[in-house]
Write a protein that holds these residues in place. Sequence first.
Motif, PDB file in Angstrom:
ATOM      1  N   PRO A  64       4.461  -1.438  -3.490  1.00 24.47           N
ATOM      2  CA  PRO A  64       3.061  -1.478  -2.574  1.00 24.47           C
ATOM      3  C   PRO A  64       2.038  -0.492  -3.316  1.00 24.47           C
ATOM      4  O   PRO A  64       0.974  -0.535  -3.562  1.00 24.47           O
ATOM      5  CB  PRO A  64       3.625  -0.902  -1.360  1.00 24.47           C
ATOM      6  CG  PRO A  64       4.951  -0.568  -1.421  1.00 24.47           C
ATOM      7  CD  PRO A  64       5.589  -1.126  -2.649  1.00 24.47           C
ATOM      8  N   TYR A  65       2.565   0.751  -3.698  1.00 22.88           N
ATOM      9  CA  TYR A  65       1.588   1.565  -4.567  1.00 22.88           C
ATOM     10  C   TYR A  65       1.013   1.263  -5.863  1.00 22.88           C
ATOM     11  O   TYR A  65      -0.093   1.322  -6.023  1.00 22.88           O
ATOM     12  CB  TYR A  65       2.540   2.859  -4.700  1.00 22.88           C
ATOM     13  CG  TYR A  65       2.092   4.192  -3.710  1.00 22.88           C
ATOM     14  CD1 TYR A  65       1.262   5.142  -3.845  1.00 22.88           C
ATOM     15  CD2 TYR A  65       2.909   4.010  -2.428  1.00 22.88           C
ATOM     16  CE1 TYR A  65       1.193   6.201  -2.872  1.00 22.88           C
ATOM     17  CE2 TYR A  65       2.613   5.078  -1.255  1.00 22.88           C
ATOM     18  CZ  TYR A  65       1.797   6.146  -1.645  1.00 22.88           C
ATOM     19  OH  TYR A  65       1.493   7.017  -0.722  1.00 22.88           O
ATOM     20  N   ARG A  66       2.001   0.371  -6.432  1.00 24.95           N
ATOM     21  CA  ARG A  66       1.328  -0.107  -7.667  1.00 24.95           C
ATOM     22  C   ARG A  66       0.372  -1.099  -7.494  1.00 24.95           C
ATOM     23  O   ARG A  66      -0.675  -1.242  -8.108  1.00 24.95           O
ATOM     24  CB  ARG A  66       2.594  -0.697  -8.496  1.00 24.95           C
ATOM     25  CG  ARG A  66       2.040  -1.309  -9.885  1.00 24.95           C
ATOM     26  CD  ARG A  66       3.144  -2.027 -10.250  1.00 24.95           C
ATOM     27  NE  ARG A  66       4.217  -1.087 -10.822  1.00 24.95           N
ATOM     28  CZ  ARG A  66       5.687  -1.774 -11.074  1.00 24.95           C
ATOM     29  NH1 ARG A  66       5.995  -2.779 -10.778  1.00 24.95           N
ATOM     30  NH2 ARG A  66       6.640  -0.794 -11.455  1.00 24.95           N
ATOM     31  N   GLU A  67       0.568  -2.016  -6.479  1.00 22.71           N
ATOM     32  CA  GLU A  67      -0.407  -2.978  -5.914  1.00 22.71           C
ATOM     33  C   GLU A  67      -1.772  -2.297  -5.432  1.00 22.71           C
ATOM     34  O   GLU A  67      -2.785  -2.651  -5.725  1.00 22.71           O
ATOM     35  CB  GLU A  67       0.298  -3.837  -4.844  1.00 22.71           C
ATOM     36  CG  GLU A  67      -0.725  -4.897  -4.525  1.00 22.71           C
ATOM     37  CD  GLU A  67      -1.021  -6.088  -5.605  1.00 22.71           C
ATOM     38  OE1 GLU A  67      -2.281  -6.545  -5.802  1.00 22.71           O
ATOM     39  OE2 GLU A  67      -0.121  -6.057  -6.496  1.00 22.71           O
ATOM     40  N   MET A  68      -1.698  -0.972  -4.862  1.00 24.98           N
ATOM     41  CA  MET A  68      -2.684  -0.366  -4.256  1.00 24.98           C
ATOM     42  C   MET A  68      -3.714   0.034  -5.166  1.00 24.98           C
ATOM     43  O   MET A  68      -4.825  -0.088  -5.426  1.00 24.98           O
ATOM     44  CB  MET A  68      -2.137   0.582  -3.350  1.00 24.98           C
ATOM     45  CG  MET A  68      -3.357   1.718  -2.798  1.00 24.98           C
ATOM     46  SD  MET A  68      -3.719   3.058  -3.886  1.00 24.98           S
ATOM     47  CE  MET A  68      -2.063   3.904  -3.688  1.00 24.98           C
TER      48      MET A  68
END
Length: 201
Positions: free
Chosen positions: A81-85
């Motif tokens: 999720p952090y990478r997508e953010m």
Amino acid sequence: MGIARLLLPKQHSRELAQARKELPKMPKLACGSFKDWLRQRSPWLADIWRLRRILKPGTKYGHFQEGQLPKIGKLQNPLIPYREMVKRRHKGLEWSRLEATTALHLRCAGYLRKEVEEEMQRHTPQYPAHPDGLSPKIGYLQRILDYAFGAQGDIWVIGQRLGKPEVKKFNKEAEIIDYYMKKPEETPSHQQYSQQRFRTR
């Protein structure tokens, strides 16, 4: 007396030269470069010296010790999720830059280097074996982590002026992404996501 004054200095010079020849030869001490000398005393300061051209005049820089940043992130598996953010906030990043920026955001959210390393070990693609038996994946991950948790990461954090409110905002964004990844049937449209992101600001 006049002859003595002329001959004595010459005799003294000959004796001094002879004495120098008889002295044991001392090994020459190798004098390394300043950066090598500095790295022996403080690897962090040596990195700051190496990166001095990108430092902003008048800005105070310091090293954030492990665990010094407050733990805001609560996700058990935060990398995806952090990478997508990060991908949505910083469009057009190449893969290595995306990974490094993701690791930086995880660090700002309070995740430790060991936690980020374990996450990246699980989710980073495998690489072909090295001819010497070394793992390119390990070397790649260490470079990413050294960047995020070293002097360059400190410079980035201070330069971005990321306070606790800003960290809470992008962490909330990552939590929303994580929620909809687990429940794809409830995934909002692009417009709804933009509205949710706006509310987190």
